[in-house]
Design an enzyme around this catalytic site. Structure first.
Site, short mmCIF file in Angstrom:
data_model
loop_
_atom_site.label_atom_id
_atom_site.label_comp_id
_atom_site.label_asym_id
_atom_site.label_seq_id
_atom_site.Cartn_x
_atom_site.Cartn_y
_atom_site.Cartn_z
CD GLU A 191 62.30 40.99 71.85
OE1 GLU A 191 62.56 42.13 72.28
OE2 GLU A 191 62.39 40.66 70.65
CB SER A 475 -1.60 40.41 47.30
OG SER A 475 -2.35 41.13 46.34
#
Length: 782
Positions: A191, A475
């Site tokens: 870069e 139950s």
């Protein structure tokens, strides 16, 4: 000729006067312009300093699972364990692991080069280990560096989720001091090779880029410096205008004056966009090194550094996950640039050019434990705002066990698919009408939520049926009825199984048994094991419905309860999570825990901000808890859940099935001393499942438990103080007479209400028999 020279001589003073006037006029303009530029740059410096002095990035907070503890002798589900290693990011290789994050799996062993473990309470450098397996358990754990056996080993927690902000950026910050020189050289070569020699603008670079682009008749090289790129990406909007370019140049020059080169480069390396993982952006060198190579930035090789540096120009175009050949060409370009700048030798260049592009592999897993994460997010919302969670970079450690979570999700999906296959009428195409289910797995002693599945498909429905729904337990509520009567009734007490009519709000109501039972009286143990409705209501009416309501409130049920006889049969709504929690005291010596999903919150500096401790409350005595667990163990061994044996559940367990009217809800809550799981199956609109809890929910629980051998020790609860065992007569419930009672049984009792008297039935029969024997012997004597 002479005349021309004279004419020019005459004009010279005039020109000089004009130039002087121009200079006089230009000087103030230049001064004003210079002052204006200085003021503009000063204004920019304020913006730059304000941004750099504060929090430079919004770092999403990360959520982690709990650590995984391994030790010799631990039972293990190898497929789940190996899948966990892959989800942790370990890369499977064919040779012995040489680097952190590598894994080799063999028939009877697994070799893992562990990564560093960084927790708020522990730090450990990564090292290679070998785990040997023997019959689905860990036989030994050996440190491959020194050959020593390890008694215990911790695997790092698994990343579950990130709290993203609007930008959805993943980022791990790195310090310039931690980054090797070859990584920096790779980025500069790609870069801005003159970064340390210019002051923000590189005129030689601009001329070189202009020449290259003109020679190739297209843009092949940019002239922006790293400082310009940082100004553009960090401060400016993505637009191509002269005004923005001018501001970019001014900002670059200003930054170069304000900050050292290393600091500018560090910010740049943490800012740059380097790829995409699903909907999240990969920003910064630290995150990219893990995404592409599964390692921290300081461990990047020269070839790997060149690969990442080559991505900066076009992360998705040059990505190795998109086009490996194109990525390699770009990497080689960077390597050549490093050589031209004298950063690598010719020999290093030739060696690196031959290396393939080898990445860790693109692993994109679906959203992990989404219902659990929603539940956690609700708890976090009381501590932190959404903005804080998406920007402060917190590390959030949870109770989640991802192996348990995966097993729970699969067991639920498989179970629902089996039900639909066995009864095609249950299968619905519309997402809102599909058969649904929910699963939660907890540690009963701590309340840790190990797994939570709130529905069949989170993508279709985010409604969490474990925490948000209200369903009748049927139950599954009966244990709390029997618990309420433990001070007056024992497991051997006899209850009425006769048909009775009760008046409720002026209306007559009579409970019915699910299956016909001829007995007029049944023992408490049998009544609960076989889920006999008439006997349960008889018990409830004898002990008082208000007592049952108080018990339910004591165990943390928040839904309103009414003192009707049908309360005993679970004919009211509960939140499934609260039902699971209420069962925990039976396995935890009578202690009710608070459900915990959050363990710790740590800031980005490693400081603990929140630590959630186990919160418990004693609700019953250890003796009462043991007796209840003994009763519920009968459900599994002889009662409505006895089919568990045929499903491969051979270890001691206890639990209760539940089914509501018209089969709208199917339940099973089961536990061992170490783990508890609740399974619910039903339709959101209350349609019939056409199956009882033992048929719909129980098989899911069994599949889940079979997948979690590491949580099944095979041990059962120890007999606590306050509980005694007695041999009783099954017919009378009193102490059995030796060789007289035809059905003697061993039973457990609370010490204070253990039977004291001999069986009256067979004692009387025995007396009569003695009289007849005496008479018979008398007549025989004549």
């Amino acid at each position: 000729m002479i005349r021309g020279i004279n004419t020019m001589a005459k004009r010279t003073p005039t020109h000089r006067r004009i130039w002087k006037r121009l200079l006089v006029l230009a000087l103030p303009v230049c001064v004003i312009t210079a002052v204006g530029l200085l003021l503009y740059c000063w204004q920019l410096s304020i913006q730059i300093e304000a941004r750099f002095a504060g929090r430079r990035w919004s770092i999403p907070s990360k959520v982690f699972s709990d650590v995984t503890i391994l030790y010799p002798g631990l039972k293990i589900n190898r497929p789940l364990f190996e899948e966990k290693l892959r989800r942790l990011g370990y890369s499977e290789i064919a040779h012995r692991p040489r680097r952190k994050g590598e894994l080799r799996i063999q028939a009877s062993s697994a070799e893992v080069f562990l990564r560093d473990l960084n927790l708020p309470f522990q730090h450990r450098e990564g090292f290679p280990v070998r785990l040997k397996f023997s019959q689905d358990q860990i036989g030994s754990i050996v440190n491959l560096n020194n050959g020593k056996q390890l008694p215990i080993l911790e695997l790092e927690p698994e990343e579950i989720m990130l709290f993203f902000g609007p930008q959805r950026e993943r980022r791990q910050l790195v310090s310039i001091d931690q980054i090797p020189r070859h990584v920096i050289h790779a980025v500069l070569a790609a870069e801005d090779s003159r970064f340390y020699r210019h002051r923000g603008l590189d005129f030689r670079g601009i001329i070189r880029a202009l020449y290259t682009n003109l020679r190739h008749s297209r843009i092949r090289q940019g002239g922006s410096t790293i400082t310009q790129q940082l100004a553009k990406n960090y401060f400016l909007a993505p637009e191509r205008t002269l005004r923005r370019k001018f501001k970019e140049i001014c900002m670059s020059l200003t930054m170069e004056v304000m900050y050292q080169k290393d600091e500018i480069l560090e910010i740049y390396l943490n800012e740059i966009y380097l790829g995409q993982k699903a909907s999240a952006a990969i920003n910064g060198l630290g995150e990219a090194s893990f995404f592409y190579f599964g390692k921290p930035a300081p461990e990047l090789s020269r070839v790997e550094a060149a690969t990442i540096a080559g991505l900066i120009k076009g992360p998705n175009y040059f990505s190795p996950y998109v086009d490996a050949r194109r990525c390699q060409e770009r990497r080689n370009f960077v390597l050549h640039a490093m050589h031209r700048n004298g950063w690598i030798s010719q020999a290093q260049l030739q060696k690196d050019l031959q290396a393939p592009v080898t990445t860790v592999g693109l692993r994109v897993f679906g959203k992990k434990a989404p219902y659990f994460m929603d539940y956690l997010a609700q708890q976090l919302a009381t501590l932190y705002s959404p903005e804080a969670l998406s920007s402060l970079g917190l590390s959030i450690y949870t109770t989640l066990d991802t192996q348990v979570q995966m097993a729970a999700e699969r067991a639920l999906l498989n179970g629902l698919a089996r039900l639909e296959k066995s009864n095609p009428s249950l299968k619905q195409s519309h997402p809102a009408k599909k058969l649904q289910g929910a699963v939660i797995v907890m540690q009963p002693k701590t309340g840790y939520v190990l797994a939570m599945v709130g529905g069949r498909h989170y993508g279709e429905s985010q409604f969490n049926r474990m925490t948000q729904s209200r369903r009748q337990p049927g139950s599954a509520f009966k244990p709390f009825v029997y618990l309420s009567g433990l001070d007056r009734f024992t497991p051997a007490s006899l209850l009425s199984n006769e048909d009775r009519i009760y008046e409720v709000d002026g209306k007559l109501w009579s409970p019915k048994n699910d299956t016909p039972r001829p007995e007029k009286r049944v023992r408490v143990r049998e009544a609960l094991a076989q889920s006999i409705n008439r006997a349960t209501v008889d018990l409830a009416m004898q002990i008082g419905l208000d007592d049952i309501t108080r018990t339910a409130e004591l165990f943390g049920f928040s839904t309103p309860l009414k003192s009707y006889p049908s309360l005993a049969l679970g004919a009211f709504e509960v939140i499934p999570l609260e039902l699971a929690r209420a069962y925990c005291p039976f396995a935890a010596d009578g202690v009710l825990p608070y459900p915990l999903s959050l363990k710790e919150v740590v800031d980005e500096n490693g400081q603990i901000l929140e630590r959630r401790h186990v919160r418990i409350q004693r609700v019953i005595s250890p003796a009462q808890a043991f007796v209840m667990s003994s009763l519920l163990q009968s459900v599994v061994e002889q009662g409505t859940a006895r089919s568990l044996k045929s499903m491969g559940i051979t270890f001691p367990a206890a639990g209760k099935t539940g089914t509501t009217n018209n089969f709208k809800d199917a339940w099973f809550v089961g536990y061992t001393p170490d783990i508890l799981a609740l399974v619910w199956v039903g339709f959101d609109d209350g349609a019939s499942v056409r199956a009882a809890g033992s048929q719909a929910a129980l098989p899911i629980w069994a599949e889940l438990m079979r997948a979690l051998p590491q949580y099944v020790s095979g041990q059962w609860l120890h007999l606590p103080a306050g509980v005694v065992k007695r041999v009783i007569c099954a017919e009378s419930g009193q102490l059995a007479l030796k060789d007289k009672c035809p059905r003697p049984l061993e039973e457990v009792f609370l010490t204070e209400n253990a039977p004291q008297n001999d069986c009256p039935l067979h004692r009387r029969q025995n007396a009569i028999q003695q009289i007849f024997k005496g008479v018979r012997d008398f007549f025989k004597s004549f």
